[in-house]
Scaffold this active site. Structure first.
Site, PDB file in Angstrom:
ATOM      1  N   ARG A 115       0.869  -1.188   0.000  1.00 42.43           N
ATOM      2  CA  ARG A 115       0.000   0.000   0.000  1.00 42.43           C
ATOM      3  C   ARG A 115       0.900   1.231   0.000  1.00 42.43           C
ATOM      4  NH1 ARG A 115       2.418   1.880   3.731  1.00 42.43           N
ATOM      5  NH2 ARG A 115       0.922   3.560   3.698  1.00 42.43           N
ATOM      6  N   GLY A 116       0.250   2.410  -0.114  1.00 45.80           N
ATOM      7  CA  GLY A 116       1.020   3.646  -0.310  1.00 45.80           C
ATOM      8  C   GLY A 116       1.053   3.894  -1.808  1.00 45.80           C
ATOM      9  N   ALA A 117       0.665   5.130  -2.203  1.00 48.67           N
ATOM     10  CA  ALA A 117       0.461   5.418  -3.627  1.00 48.67           C
ATOM     11  C   ALA A 117       1.654   5.060  -4.519  1.00 48.67           C
ATOM     12  CB  ALA A 117       0.075   6.886  -3.790  1.00 48.67           C
ATOM     13  N   ARG A 138      -7.328  -0.147  -6.734  1.00 51.39           N
ATOM     14  CA  ARG A 138      -7.532   0.908  -5.720  1.00 51.39           C
ATOM     15  C   ARG A 138      -7.688   2.233  -6.475  1.00 51.39           C
ATOM     16  NH1 ARG A 138      -4.282   1.165  -0.411  1.00 51.39           N
ATOM     17  NH2 ARG A 138      -6.233   2.115   0.274  1.00 51.39           N
ATOM     18  N   GLN A 171      -2.010   2.150   9.847  1.00 55.44           N
ATOM     19  CA  GLN A 171      -0.702   2.262   9.163  1.00 55.44           C
ATOM     20  C   GLN A 171       0.319   2.993  10.040  1.00 55.44           C
ATOM     21  OE1 GLN A 171      -3.651   2.923   7.750  1.00 55.44           O
ATOM     22  NE2 GLN A 171      -3.659   2.543   5.554  1.00 55.44           N
ATOM     23  N   ASP A 193      -2.155  11.110  -1.976  1.00 60.82           N
ATOM     24  CA  ASP A 193      -2.570  10.092  -2.952  1.00 60.82           C
ATOM     25  C   ASP A 193      -2.970  10.721  -4.269  1.00 60.82           C
ATOM     26  OD1 ASP A 193      -3.073   8.765  -0.155  1.00 60.82           O
ATOM     27  OD2 ASP A 193      -2.813   7.170  -1.641  1.00 60.82           O
ATOM     28  N   ASN A 231      -5.554  12.369   0.858  1.00 58.33           N
ATOM     29  CA  ASN A 231      -4.594  11.529   1.584  1.00 58.33           C
ATOM     30  C   ASN A 231      -5.401  10.705   2.591  1.00 58.33           C
ATOM     31  OD1 ASN A 231      -1.809  10.763   2.129  1.00 58.33           O
ATOM     32  ND2 ASN A 231      -2.073  11.746   4.106  1.00 58.33           N
ATOM     33  N   LYS A 232      -4.726   9.880   3.313  1.00 62.01           N
ATOM     34  CA  LYS A 232      -5.371   8.953   4.244  1.00 62.01           C
ATOM     35  C   LYS A 232      -6.416   9.643   5.115  1.00 62.01           C
ATOM     36  CE  LYS A 232      -5.110   5.502   4.431  1.00 62.01           C
ATOM     37  NZ  LYS A 232      -6.156   4.726   3.725  1.00 62.01           N
TER      38      LYS A 232
HETATM   39  O1  MRU Z   1      -4.450   3.207   2.165  1.00 62.35           O
HETATM   40  P1  MRU Z   1      -2.978   3.434   2.035  1.00 62.35           P
HETATM   41  O2  MRU Z   1      -2.189   2.866   3.164  1.00 62.35           O
HETATM   42  O3  MRU Z   1      -2.466   3.010   0.675  1.00 62.35           O
HETATM   43  O4  MRU Z   1      -2.830   5.026   2.117  1.00 62.35           O
HETATM   44  C1  MRU Z   1      -1.550   5.582   2.053  1.00 62.35           C
HETATM   45  C2  MRU Z   1      -1.545   7.062   2.190  1.00 62.35           C
HETATM   46  O5  MRU Z   1      -2.556   7.699   2.323  1.00 62.35           O
HETATM   47  C3  MRU Z   1      -0.216   7.737   2.034  1.00 62.35           C
HETATM   48  O6  MRU Z   1      -0.171   8.896   2.811  1.00 62.35           O
HETATM   49  C4  MRU Z   1       0.001   8.100   0.558  1.00 62.35           C
HETATM   50  O7  MRU Z   1      -0.248   7.019  -0.281  1.00 62.35           O
HETATM   51  C5  MRU Z   1       1.385   8.594   0.310  1.00 62.35           C
HETATM   52  S1  MRU Z   1       2.601   7.333   0.524  1.00 62.35           S
HETATM   53  C6  MRU Z   1       4.088   8.022   0.068  1.00 62.35           C
END
Ligand code: MRU
Length: 365
Positions: free
Chosen positions: A49-51, A89, A201, A242, A252-253
Site C-alpha cells: 500500500r502507499g500510492a 484501488r 498504518q 494520494d 490523503n489517508k
Molecule cells: O491506504 P494506504 O495505506 O495506501 O494510504 C496511504 C496514504 O494515504 C499515504 O499517505 C500516501 O499514499 C502517500 S505514501 C508516500
C-alpha cells in the site's frame, strides 16, 4: 544522503517479492507474486500500500502478465488487463499515471509491429525504471524539505499521519523521507505518529519504521492532535498524498483533513510531501477525486486482517455490536487553503494554488 535499507519491493528471477505489510509489525515476511492476479490481490488486500508502492507494484504486475502470455495479447486484451489493475484501488493517481506511461511506450498505431518479446522486455525495463526513479525523487524531495527548517541543527517535533516511508515507496519515503533526511542532516527529530484508524498504518508501519531507524517517536491516537498542539511544541505536520488536484486540494489517508484544521488553528505549518506522480492536472479541485470506500469490518473490529484461510493476522478484537453499520472512507480531501506548502522533488510549492503548481510542473498534463 543516507537512504533507508528497507526493501519492500524486490524483483528476483522474474518474480515479484513483496514485504507483506498486513502482518507487520508482528513479522517481517515476504510474499511472492507470479501473476497479475496475485498483484491485484496484493494491492486490494493492502499487502502492499502507499500510492508510489502501489504504482510500482502495478508496473511489475504488467511484466508478470506479459511474461505469462504465450502469444502477444491484442491491444484490447492488454487494455482490459490494465483496466482490471487500475480498478484495484481508485484514489491514488500514481497507478493510473504508471499505466498510461507504459502504454505511451507501446502506442496503438505501432502495436502491430511490436513483438511479445518487445513487450516483455519493455514492461520489465519500465518497472525497474519506476523503482529507481521513485527512490531518486524521494531523495530529491527530502533534500528540498530541509530548506523549510533552516535553523540547523535544531530540536524538531513533527506530526505525521499514515505511513509514507520506505514501505509506501521504493525506499526512503516522502513525508517520512523528509523526517529521515532531517535526522541525517543533524537535527534532533521527535516524531508524533498518528495511529491512523482504521487500518493502523501509523501504529503498525510508521512506528515500526521509526523503531528500525532509531528515530525517537511517540505513537498517538488520531484524536490527540488538538491536545498535542495546545500543550506541546509542534514545529510542523508533514503528510503524504494520494492525489493532488490542479488547485492543490489533496487526497490523503482518512484523518488528514481534520489534522490540517487543528494545525491551522494552532498556527502549525502543514506540509504535504509528494512527487509529480501524485499530481492530477486533469481535475480542477478535490471534489473530483474518487474516494475509496472499504469494508465496514475494518471499522467494527480489529480482526479485519485475515490470512488466506480466514485466520486473523492480529489478535481477535470485536469493538462494535454485531450488525452495527459503519462508514469506512479510506481517504479525505484537505483543501489547498489549509496546506502551507507542497514539498516536491523540484522544490517547494507555496502558496499552494494552481498557478504555482503549474509553474513547478509546466510539462505535466
Ligand atoms: O491506504 P494506504 O495505506 O495506501 O494510504 C496511504 C496514504 O494515504 C499515504 O499517505 C500516501 O499514499 C502517500 S505514501 C508516500
Amino acid at each position: 544522503m543516507q537512504k533507508s535499507g528497507l526493501k519492500p519491493i524486490l524483483w528476483n528471477d522474474e518474480k515479484l517479492i513483496l514485504l507483506d505489510q498486513r502482518v507487520l509489525p508482528g513479522s517481517a515476511s515476504y510474499l511472492t507474486a507470479t501473476t497479475m492476479e496475485d498483484v491485484i490481490h496484493a494491492i486490494r488486500e493492502m499487502a502492499v500500500r502507499g500510492a508510489p508502492a502501489i504504482a510500482i507494484t502495478g508496473a511489475f504486475g504488467i511484466a508478470l502478465y506479459l511474461n505469462g502470455c504465450s502469444s502477444k495479447p491484442s491491444y484490447s486484451e492488454l487494455n482490459k488487463k490494465l483496466t482490471e489493475l487500475l480498478e484495484s484501488r481508485p484514489t491514488a493517481v500514481n497507478l493510473r499515471l504508471a499505466i498510461e506511461e507504459f502504454l505511451s511506450r507501446f502506442p496503438e498505431k505501432s502495436y502491430s509491429q511490436t513483438t511479445l518479446s518487445d513487450l516483455k522486455n519493455g514492461a520489465e525495463t519500465f518497472a525497474l525504471f519506476m523503482l529507481e526513479e521513485d527512490l531518486g525523487n524521494n531523495l530529491a524531495l527530502a533534500r528540498n524539505g530541509l530548506s523549510l527548517f533552516p535553523n540547523s541543527p535544531s530540536d524538531l517535533h513533527i506530526v505525521t499521519h499514515c505511513n509514507t516511508g520506505a514501505l509506501a515507496t521504493a525506499g526512503h519515503g516522502t513525508a517520512l523521507g523528509v523526517i529521515r533526511s532531517l535526522r541525517d542532516a543533524g537535527h534532533s527529530v521527535t516524531v508524533y505518529a498518528d495511529e491512523t484508524r482504521p487500518y493502523l498504518q501509523g501504529a503498525r508501519l510508521t512506528a515500526w519504521e521509526m523503531k528500525e531507524e532509531g528515530i525517537p517517536a511517540y505513537l498517538i491516537t488520531d484524536n490527540m492532535a488538538g491536545w498535542l498542539m495546545s500543550t506541546r511544541k509542534v514545529d510542523a505536520v508533514i503528510v503524504g498524498a494520494d492525489r493532488i488536484a490542479s488547485n492543490g486540494d489533496t487526497a490523503n489517508k482518512i484523518g488528514t483533513y481534520p489534522l490540517a484544521i487543528v494545525a491551522k488553528h494552532h498556527g502549525v505549518p502543514f506540509y504535504v510531501a509528494a512527487t509529480e506522480k501524485s499530481m492530477d492536472f486533469r481535475i480542477p479541485d478535490g471534489s473530483h477525486i474518487p474516494i475509496e470506500m472499504r469494508k465496514e469490518s475494518e471499522v467494527t473490529t480489529f480482526s479485519f486482517l485475515k490470512d488466506e484461510n480466514g485466520k486473523p493476522l492480529l489478535d481477535e478484537g470485536v469493538i462494535a455490536p454485531a450488525g452495527m453499520e459503519a462508514l469506512n472512507p479510506s481517504f479525505d480531501v484537505t483543501p489547498a487553503s489549509l496546506i502551507s506548502g507542497i514539498i516536491t522533488e523540484r522544490g517547494i510549492v507555496s502558496p499552494v494554488n494552481e498557478t504555482n503548481l503549474r509553474k513547478m510542473f509546466p510539462e505535466t498534463t
